[in-house]
Design a protein around this motif. Structure first.
Motif, mmCIF file in Angstrom:
data_model
loop_
_atom_site.group_PDB
_atom_site.id
_atom_site.type_symbol
_atom_site.label_atom_id
_atom_site.label_comp_id
_atom_site.label_asym_id
_atom_site.label_seq_id
_atom_site.Cartn_x
_atom_site.Cartn_y
_atom_site.Cartn_z
ATOM 1 N N ILE A 167 60.838 -6.613 6.005
ATOM 2 C CA ILE A 167 61.745 -6.151 7.115
ATOM 3 C C ILE A 167 62.891 -7.347 7.154
ATOM 4 C CG2 ILE A 167 62.188 -5.464 9.293
ATOM 5 C CD1 ILE A 167 59.370 -4.429 9.752
ATOM 6 N N ASP A 168 63.908 -6.815 6.759
ATOM 7 C CA ASP A 168 64.996 -7.869 6.726
ATOM 8 C C ASP A 168 64.716 -9.189 5.888
ATOM 9 O OD1 ASP A 168 66.645 -6.222 8.287
ATOM 10 O OD2 ASP A 168 65.858 -7.084 10.124
ATOM 11 N N GLY A 169 63.950 -8.703 4.834
ATOM 12 C CA GLY A 169 63.603 -9.879 3.707
ATOM 13 C C GLY A 169 62.259 -10.699 4.351
ATOM 14 N N VAL A 170 61.618 -10.532 5.327
ATOM 15 C CA VAL A 170 60.673 -10.900 5.863
ATOM 16 C C VAL A 170 59.357 -9.974 5.509
ATOM 17 C CG1 VAL A 170 59.385 -12.081 7.773
ATOM 18 C CG2 VAL A 170 61.937 -12.208 7.304
ATOM 19 N N ARG A 171 58.150 -10.616 5.172
ATOM 20 C CA ARG A 171 56.918 -9.719 4.957
ATOM 21 C C ARG A 171 56.190 -9.787 6.082
ATOM 22 N NH1 ARG A 171 53.863 -11.698 -0.234
ATOM 23 N NH2 ARG A 171 53.755 -13.640 0.837
ATOM 24 N N ASP A 205 62.829 -6.206 -3.245
ATOM 25 C CA ASP A 205 62.080 -5.117 -2.541
ATOM 26 C C ASP A 205 60.817 -4.667 -3.315
ATOM 27 O OD1 ASP A 205 61.652 -3.729 -0.026
ATOM 28 O OD2 ASP A 205 62.309 -1.971 -1.192
ATOM 29 N N ASP A 221 66.387 -5.886 -5.544
ATOM 30 C CA ASP A 221 66.562 -6.880 -4.473
ATOM 31 C C ASP A 221 65.419 -7.692 -3.840
ATOM 32 O OD1 ASP A 221 68.250 -8.784 -3.225
ATOM 33 O OD2 ASP A 221 68.611 -7.582 -1.646
#
Length: 375
Positions: free
Chosen positions: A346-350, A262, A260
């Motif tokens: 974190i929560d899809g944010v770099r 990650d 996903d």
């Protein structure tokens, strides 16, 4: 009546004495020589008797001989040698041997002799004395002088002819020698030309064989199979300026995500290189390489993204597979410098976690590359 016959006989004998006095003595003496030899052997044949007769004659007329009034004509003959010049040389030596005996035994000198040599008739020497009559008849003095002058003229003419023959023989011998030298030089030149031609032919065959064996090409496409095995497509191109020098450029690019998004593996690189091919077959090489690119790796909680740059020396060997394909094994050693940022997702944010720089010394490039030779 009984005295008449003896008186007539005595008167007849006395009338013959002037005629006997006008005749010349036996003045020709012959000395024999062994065939092929120039030594004067006095005991050989009749040489001893002839020499004794000649010495007796010389003793009787020695004063006139030394005064030059009675010359001694010495003629040497030889047919022992294989050439005319050789026979003349042997005849000359034989004449000198006989003259030496007379000079030693009878006290004569060289000017007493007139010498001629001949390459004909046999192997002997003759000595002839022009002895005048003991008493000259009235009016015979002028005839004797004319006879001696004629003999001298004949001797001079014969000497001139002999000298001319010797000069002609020497000229022919010199021409034959020069012709032989020219023939030898031509033979040596021909041999040298043949040897050079053979060397050139051998060298041409060797170069042709090397050219056949040499892995020679001008332009090729390249694919690093190790990069492809790590799911990193890699392609390159090489231009061979000549059989010894080549310039090539390799490029790699990939971008993969999973779990996903990650996890991430992304990379691009450009790597120019200069090579020098060595050996007769031009398969081994050494060179210098440079690389530059960017990367983005995230195999754990922290990822790294940045730029890379470096270079070093490279060496390898190309194994010929077919006329169109080679397999290139290479390894580069040097230094790579990388500037990168560390981050977390974190929560899809770099989220940035700082920056770092690092230098890597050691192997900087490796490959098992398939080479497709275009032309």
């Amino acid at each position: 009546m009984n005295l008449k016959k003896p008186i007539l006989t005595l008167l007849f004998v006395l009338s013959l004495l002037p005629l006997a006095a006008q005749e010349k003595a036996d003045t020709t003496y012959t000395f024999r020589f062994v065939s092929g030899k120039d030594m004067f052997y006095v005991p050989f044949g009749e040489n001893g008797k002839e020499l004794q007769r000649l010495q007796e004659c010389v003793r009787r007329y020695k004063t006139d001989i030394l005064a030059g009034k009675i010359p001694l004509y010495v003629d040497g003959y030889s047919i022992s040698a294989s050439t005319e010049a050789g026979n003349l040389a042997v005849a000359k030596t034989r004449s000198n041997r006989v003259k030496s005996e007379l000079i030693t035994r009878s006290g004569l000198v060289e000017k007493c002799f007139t010498t001629r040599n001949h390459a004909s008739d046999g192997n002997f020497v003759t000595v002839r004395l022009a002895i005048p009559a003991e008493k000259d008849a009235p009016g015979s003095t002028q005839a004797k002088a004319d006879s001696m002058a004629a003999e001298r003229a004949e001797a001079e003419q014969a000497e001139k002819a002999r000298l001319a023959a010797e000069r002609e023989a020497a000229r022919r011998a010199e021409e034959e020698r020069l012709a032989a030298e020219r023939a030898e030089q031509e033979r040596r030149k021909a041999e040298e030309a043949a040897r050079k031609a053979e060397l050139e032919r051998t060298e041409a065959e060797r170069l042709a064989a090397e050219e056949t064996e040499k892995d020679d090409y001008t332009l090729s496409l390249r694919a690093n199979l190790l990069r492809w095995a790590t799911l990193t497509p890699d392609l390159g191109i090489e231009w061979r300026i000549n059989p010894s020098w080549g310039i090539l450029v390799n490029g790699s690019w990939t971008s993969w995500t999973w779990n996903d998004k990650d996890r991430r593996y992304a990379l691009w690189e450009v790597s120019p290189e200069v090579r020098y091919y060595i050996g007769k077959e031009k398969c081994g090489y050494i060179g210098a390489m440079y690389k530059a690119g960017q990367f983005n790796y995230k195999f754990s909680a922290t990822g790294k993204q940045g730029d890379l740059m470096g270079g070093g020396i490279v060496g390898g060997y190309q194994l010929r597979l077919t006329d169109a394909l080679d397999l290139d094994f290479n390894l580069g050693i040097g230094c790579v410098h990388a500037d990168y940022e560390k981050y977390e997702v974190i929560d899809g944010v770099r989220v940035r976690r700082g920056t770092e720089s690092k230098n890597w010394w050691g192997p900087v490039n490796a490959g098992v590359t398939l080479v497709w030779k275009l032309f």
